[in-house]
Design an enzyme around this catalytic site. Structure first.
Site, PDB file in Angstrom:
ATOM      1  N   GLN A 195       4.213   4.992 -10.753  1.00 25.27           N
ATOM      2  CA  GLN A 195       4.381   3.580 -10.436  1.00 25.27           C
ATOM      3  C   GLN A 195       3.545   2.702 -11.352  1.00 25.27           C
ATOM      4  O   GLN A 195       2.321   2.832 -11.377  1.00 25.27           O
ATOM      5  CB  GLN A 195       3.960   3.364  -8.974  1.00 25.27           C
ATOM      6  CG  GLN A 195       3.853   1.906  -8.553  1.00 25.27           C
ATOM      7  CD  GLN A 195       3.668   1.750  -7.044  1.00 25.27           C
ATOM      8  OE1 GLN A 195       4.356   2.404  -6.270  1.00 25.27           O
ATOM      9  NE2 GLN A 195       2.754   0.909  -6.649  1.00 25.27           N
ATOM     10  N   GLY A 196       4.196   1.810 -12.096  1.00 25.38           N
ATOM     11  CA  GLY A 196       3.475   0.935 -13.016  1.00 25.38           C
ATOM     12  C   GLY A 196       3.370  -0.479 -12.491  1.00 25.38           C
ATOM     13  O   GLY A 196       4.085  -1.387 -12.946  1.00 25.38           O
ATOM     14  N   TYR A 197       2.501  -0.676 -11.529  1.00 26.18           N
ATOM     15  CA  TYR A 197       2.282  -2.012 -10.956  1.00 26.18           C
ATOM     16  C   TYR A 197       0.930  -2.587 -11.407  1.00 26.18           C
ATOM     17  O   TYR A 197       0.867  -3.578 -12.090  1.00 26.18           O
ATOM     18  CB  TYR A 197       2.301  -1.955  -9.423  1.00 26.18           C
ATOM     19  CG  TYR A 197       3.667  -2.000  -8.758  1.00 26.18           C
ATOM     20  CD1 TYR A 197       4.831  -1.790  -9.476  1.00 26.18           C
ATOM     21  CD2 TYR A 197       3.781  -2.260  -7.390  1.00 26.18           C
ATOM     22  CE1 TYR A 197       6.078  -1.824  -8.851  1.00 26.18           C
ATOM     23  CE2 TYR A 197       5.012  -2.304  -6.758  1.00 26.18           C
ATOM     24  CZ  TYR A 197       6.159  -2.080  -7.483  1.00 26.18           C
ATOM     25  OH  TYR A 197       7.377  -2.118  -6.853  1.00 26.18           O
ATOM     26  N   SER A 198      -0.168  -1.929 -10.960  1.00 27.35           N
ATOM     27  CA  SER A 198      -1.498  -2.512 -11.171  1.00 27.35           C
ATOM     28  C   SER A 198      -1.852  -2.616 -12.646  1.00 27.35           C
ATOM     29  O   SER A 198      -1.441  -1.786 -13.466  1.00 27.35           O
ATOM     30  CB  SER A 198      -2.555  -1.640 -10.490  1.00 27.35           C
ATOM     31  OG  SER A 198      -2.370  -1.647  -9.108  1.00 27.35           O
TER      32      SER A 198
ATOM     33  N   SER B 180      -1.146   7.003 -10.555  1.00 28.38           N
ATOM     34  CA  SER B 180      -1.255   8.390 -10.078  1.00 28.38           C
ATOM     35  C   SER B 180      -0.213   9.248 -10.779  1.00 28.38           C
ATOM     36  O   SER B 180       0.948   8.842 -10.888  1.00 28.38           O
ATOM     37  CB  SER B 180      -0.985   8.474  -8.580  1.00 28.38           C
ATOM     38  OG  SER B 180      -1.805   7.599  -7.876  1.00 28.38           O
TER      39      SER B 180
ATOM     40  N   GLU C 275       8.799   2.468   2.381  1.00 26.44           N
ATOM     41  CA  GLU C 275       7.974   3.487   3.026  1.00 26.44           C
ATOM     42  C   GLU C 275       7.837   3.081   4.497  1.00 26.44           C
ATOM     43  O   GLU C 275       7.004   2.271   4.856  1.00 26.44           O
ATOM     44  CB  GLU C 275       6.612   3.564   2.334  1.00 26.44           C
ATOM     45  CG  GLU C 275       5.630   4.513   2.971  1.00 26.44           C
ATOM     46  CD  GLU C 275       6.146   5.924   3.112  1.00 26.44           C
ATOM     47  OE1 GLU C 275       6.755   6.199   4.172  1.00 26.44           O
ATOM     48  OE2 GLU C 275       5.967   6.739   2.201  1.00 26.44           O
TER      49      GLU C 275
ATOM     50  N   ASN D 208      -9.051  -3.280   2.111  1.00 26.70           N
ATOM     51  CA  ASN D 208      -9.334  -3.768   3.461  1.00 26.70           C
ATOM     52  C   ASN D 208      -9.201  -5.287   3.553  1.00 26.70           C
ATOM     53  O   ASN D 208      -8.627  -5.820   4.503  1.00 26.70           O
ATOM     54  CB  ASN D 208     -10.785  -3.418   3.843  1.00 26.70           C
ATOM     55  CG  ASN D 208     -10.868  -2.094   4.592  1.00 26.70           C
ATOM     56  OD1 ASN D 208      -9.860  -1.452   4.860  1.00 26.70           O
ATOM     57  ND2 ASN D 208     -12.086  -1.707   4.931  1.00 26.70           N
ATOM     58  N   GLU D 209      -9.740  -5.959   2.549  1.00 23.99           N
ATOM     59  CA  GLU D 209      -9.791  -7.416   2.607  1.00 23.99           C
ATOM     60  C   GLU D 209      -8.388  -8.010   2.509  1.00 23.99           C
ATOM     61  O   GLU D 209      -8.063  -8.974   3.216  1.00 23.99           O
ATOM     62  CB  GLU D 209     -10.692  -7.935   1.479  1.00 23.99           C
ATOM     63  CG  GLU D 209     -12.172  -7.589   1.679  1.00 23.99           C
ATOM     64  CD  GLU D 209     -12.498  -6.096   1.537  1.00 23.99           C
ATOM     65  OE1 GLU D 209     -11.781  -5.388   0.785  1.00 23.99           O
ATOM     66  OE2 GLU D 209     -13.468  -5.636   2.181  1.00 23.99           O
TER      67      GLU D 209
END
Lengths: 397, 379
Positions: free
Chosen positions: A131-134, A168, A251, A374-375
């Site tokens: 996955q190429g997002y970030s 990943s 998902e 979390n934030e």
């Protein structure tokens, strides 16, 4: 409200359990309880071979429609499959990004040509995806992607320049799906394109990132004039953001019950250590272990609530708390595991239980960061579930 | 496998929600707090006689609706939201399961139909210290005399003990190594009840004293031998109902806080727009939904398989999650209301007091965690 499964479904459970017992052995024995987040670098070649064995048995893409090679299982049976797979110690799925994310996206938005080109490789366990997002400057603020894509005026091919990060399994994959900026001067979630890009080409370089665990399962992926065919676009140029967000909605949580089986096993390992070293007689540890067990119960019931809700893609409350809840629970279990180990927790020895718990402690620090920190999770809950005022988002138009 | 409410369950929920919003607003709760019996008898008559709420978990053979703990939990959640002041918990969540768990056929036939019809209220005392069942803590004695028993003893922390028309009281039979459960009408001579002064004024607690009370042979309602396990089960069933009530109260803490902070402005903006405030509300919702999963899951699991081991684990989990959740949400409600959260006029303190009091009932979080630890670790 009813908790049980039908007799037919329970027979199906037995079928899955038997198949797993028959096949997860011999060369695949070493894969039991291996792989998955925190252990993705374990036995990649064997796990790819295992994917093909699974495929031969018809156990990949079990929720997909049968005319695209799936098994067409009901929700209840998908849950059962994932539970039994995990209970048997089935390894972390190398194919999960294909099966769970890009496959459903192609099914929903892809052309017939794309379906016949890409879905069989996912179903058969022969082509793997990442996955190429970030990006370095697009983490929580994902809409700030700066990777650029433009068309080659001659061939019509897409040419990509930029950098992705935290990818990943990029080093084990054939394809990457990329969110890139295709309209010069655009900002935020407008002007993006969703492309399917082959990884094995001169314009792409993959560099592993060494994590605080000492291992490397994430990567940086550099694009320097990388190319992909004109047909490898999902949706239209400018629709990248809506495709990217729809992908994240696929998902639906059927695999979360499988994930919980791993959590149960980790919890059992902590209890086993506590019994062995006497920590189980310490009232403080007893209370913390009981508390952790209650968290497991909560997660199971929460997942069942989530799966009983309307399956229309809308985010119900049990689904909205799920990621925040499990990731914090898991992080706490890692700390509890190390506290139960006591001074031994710092000593590295060749003991699979101790190693597993040490890895749990270290890797679970990532759980509350990846897939929405979390934030960010709390912002989403506050704004979408509770209707509270939104944070300023310059990059979301 | 389906966790969604059935249409009948949804109807029960919606009816209770609508009715209680109207019948138990803050002003009504405060009025009930000032009364001696602690509830509005007219409203109680309506829910008991017209709506049949006490009949929910009573089998149809005894005039009940034959529903389960799931429906009871759904009702209790709505009552908790409004801090509905009533003898429902004592009657339907303590006395009814006690009769069903340990009662003889005659006792069930004798008492359950009038409870189901909303004609009488009832309660259950656990022992001298109250709060939870412990057969070793039963100090009341029943001495066999001509025509029955002479009972003496002291019971504390009896919910609605001063208003209940029927009291279920355990006593040790003198000369026999046996504890039995007695059903004593409140009007019997030899019984005195004293309402306790309570910080949580939304639920009435009493001390009950029996002084050489004469009870006939048929006052014993328990079958010989099963009171130890039976009242442990009763306590666990009541704990699930109480957890549902706590869940509803926690939800209301969040809802009233959200309403207040959307109106309250400081620094030129609603305080709900500050991320420090948003995250605290989100955290509260996480805990509420987690408690909801634990409570609904426990109710479903117990309805499907009422074995003692399931009941003990599930109720411990539900009650612990809900107690911790309600306390968290109540203190957050006080804090996020700021100065007015410290006043008598605003409601957060009512929830804070209910949170602390109910957290001690039927097992506090520490003892319930230890119950789970013992099952998990000591085998």
């Amino acid at each position: 409200m009813e908790l049980g499964f039908s007799t037919e479904d329970e027979a199906f459970r037995n079928e899955v359990a038997c198949w797993m017992a028959e096949h997860l052995r011999g060369d695949f024995e070493c894969l039991r309880h291996r792989g998955g987040p925190g252990d993705e670098d374990a036995y990649p070649a064997e796990r790819k071979a295992w994917e093909q064995t699974l495929a031969a048995g018809g156990w990949t893409c079990v929720g997909w429609p049968t005319d695209h090679g799936g098994r067409g299982l009901s929700l209840a049976r998908q849950i059962i499959f994932h539970e039994e797979y995990a209970r048997a110690g089935g390894p972390g799925r190398m194919g999960h990004i294909g099966e769970g994310l890009i496959g459903p996206t192609i099914l929903a938005f892809g052309t017939d040509e794309q379906k016949s080109r890409f879905l069989p490789g996912i179903v058969q366990g022969t082509e793997f995806w990442c996955q190429g997002y970030s990006e370095p400057n697009a983490g929580s603020d994902l809409a700030n992607v700066q990777t650029k894509a433009h068309r080659d005026p001659g061939s019509g091919e897409w040419i990509i320049n930029g950098q992705k990060v935290w990818t990943s399994l990029a080093h084990e994959s054939e394809w990457i799906f990329v969110l890139a900026r295709c309209e010069a001067g655009s900002v935020g979630n407008r002007g993006l394109v969703f492309l399917l890009v082959p990884l094995d080409q001169p314009g792409i370089e993959i560099r592993p990132i060494r994590q605080l665990t000492g291992t490397a399962e994430f990567n940086e992926v550099f694009f320097d004039g990388a190319r992909t065919a004109p047909s490898n676009i999902i949706g239209q140029p400018g629709e990248g953001w809506s495709i990217a967000m729809a992908l994240l909605g696929f998902e639906r949580g059927v695999s979360t019950l499988g994930q919980q089986m791993h959590f149960y096993r980790e919890f059992d390992l902590v209890c086993q250590v506590a019994r062995d070293n006497g920590a189980d007689r310490n009232p403080m540890f007893r209370a913390r272990l009981a508390h952790a067990w209650m968290g497991l119960k909560v997660m199971r019931y929460n997942a069942l609530r989530m799966l009983s809700g309307p399956q229309d893609g809308s985010l119900q409350r049990p689904a909205m708390i799920y990621k925040y809840y499990w990731s914090n629970w898991h992080r706490d279990l890692g700390k509890l595991a190390m506290d139960v180990l006591g001074v031994d927790g710092d000593i590295v020895v060749n003991d699979p239980v101790r190693t597993r718990l040490q890895q749990l402690f270290l890797f679970s620090r990532a759980d509350t960061i990846y897939a929405g920190t979390n934030e960010i999770q709390l912002n989403i809950i506050a704004e979408r579930a509770l209707g509270m005022p939104r944070e300023p988002r310059p990059s979301l138009g | 496998m389906d966790f969604a409410l059935t249409s009948e369950q949804e109807m029960i929920r919606a009816t209770a929600e609508t009715f209680l919003a109207d019948a138990s607003p803050s002003a009504a709760v405060r009025r009930a707090m000032e009364t001696e019996i602690g509830f509005d008898a007219d409203v109680w008559n309506q829910v008991g006689k017209e709506f049949g709420w006490c009949a929910i978990a009573i089998p149809e053979t005894f005039g009940g609706l034959g529903l389960t703990i799931i429906e009871q939990a759904i009702l209790m959640e709505q009552m908790g939201r409004r801090l509905f002041c009533s003898p429902y918990f004592a009657t339907a969540c303590l006395a009814v399961p006690a009769l069903l768990e340990v009662g003889t056929a005659a006792a069930r036939e004798g008492h359950l139909p009038s409870i189901a019809a909303g004609e009488i209220t009832a309660t259950l005392a656990f022992g001298e210290r109250g709060l939870d069942w412990d057969i070793d803590a039963v100090t009341a004695t029943a001495t066999p005399v001509a025509g029955g028993y002479s009972i003496s003893g002291h019971f504390q922390h009896v919910p609605d003990g001063a208003s209940a028309q029927l009291l279920l009281l355990p006593a040790r039979i003198v000369g026999r190594d046996q504890v039995s459960l007695f059903a004593i009408p409140a009007a019997t001579q030899g019984i005195t009840t004293q309402p306790s002064m309570t910080i949580d004024a939304t639920r009435r607690i009493a001390e009950v004293r029996l002084c050489e009370l004469h009870a006939g042979e048929n006052a014993i309602v328990s079958m010989p031998g099963n009171i130890g396990n039976g009242l442990a089960r009763t306590s666990a069933l009541a704990a699930i109902a109480l957890a549902a009530e706590q869940l509803g109260a926690a939800q209301q803490c969040l809802d009233m806080t959200l309403a207040y902070i959307a109106e309250r402005r400081q620094f030129g903006r609603p305080i709900s727009s500050f991320q420090a405030v948003k995250h605290r509300c989100a955290e509260a919702m996480v805990r509420i939904e987690a408690a909801r999963s634990a409570v609904l899951g426990a109710a479903c699991a117990v309805a499907a398989s009422p074995t003692t081991s399931t009941l003990m684990l599930e109720s411990a989990c539900a009650k612990t999650m809900a107690s911790d959740c309600l306390f968290h949400c109540a203190v957050e409600a006080v804090q996020l209301h700021g100065g007015v959260g410290f006043t008598w006029e605003y409601d957060p303190h009512l929830y804070l007091k209910r949170a602390q009091a109910s957290g001690q009932w039927l097992g506090n979080c520490d003892s319930l965690r230890e119950r789970v630890a013992a099952i998990l670790l000591d085998r």
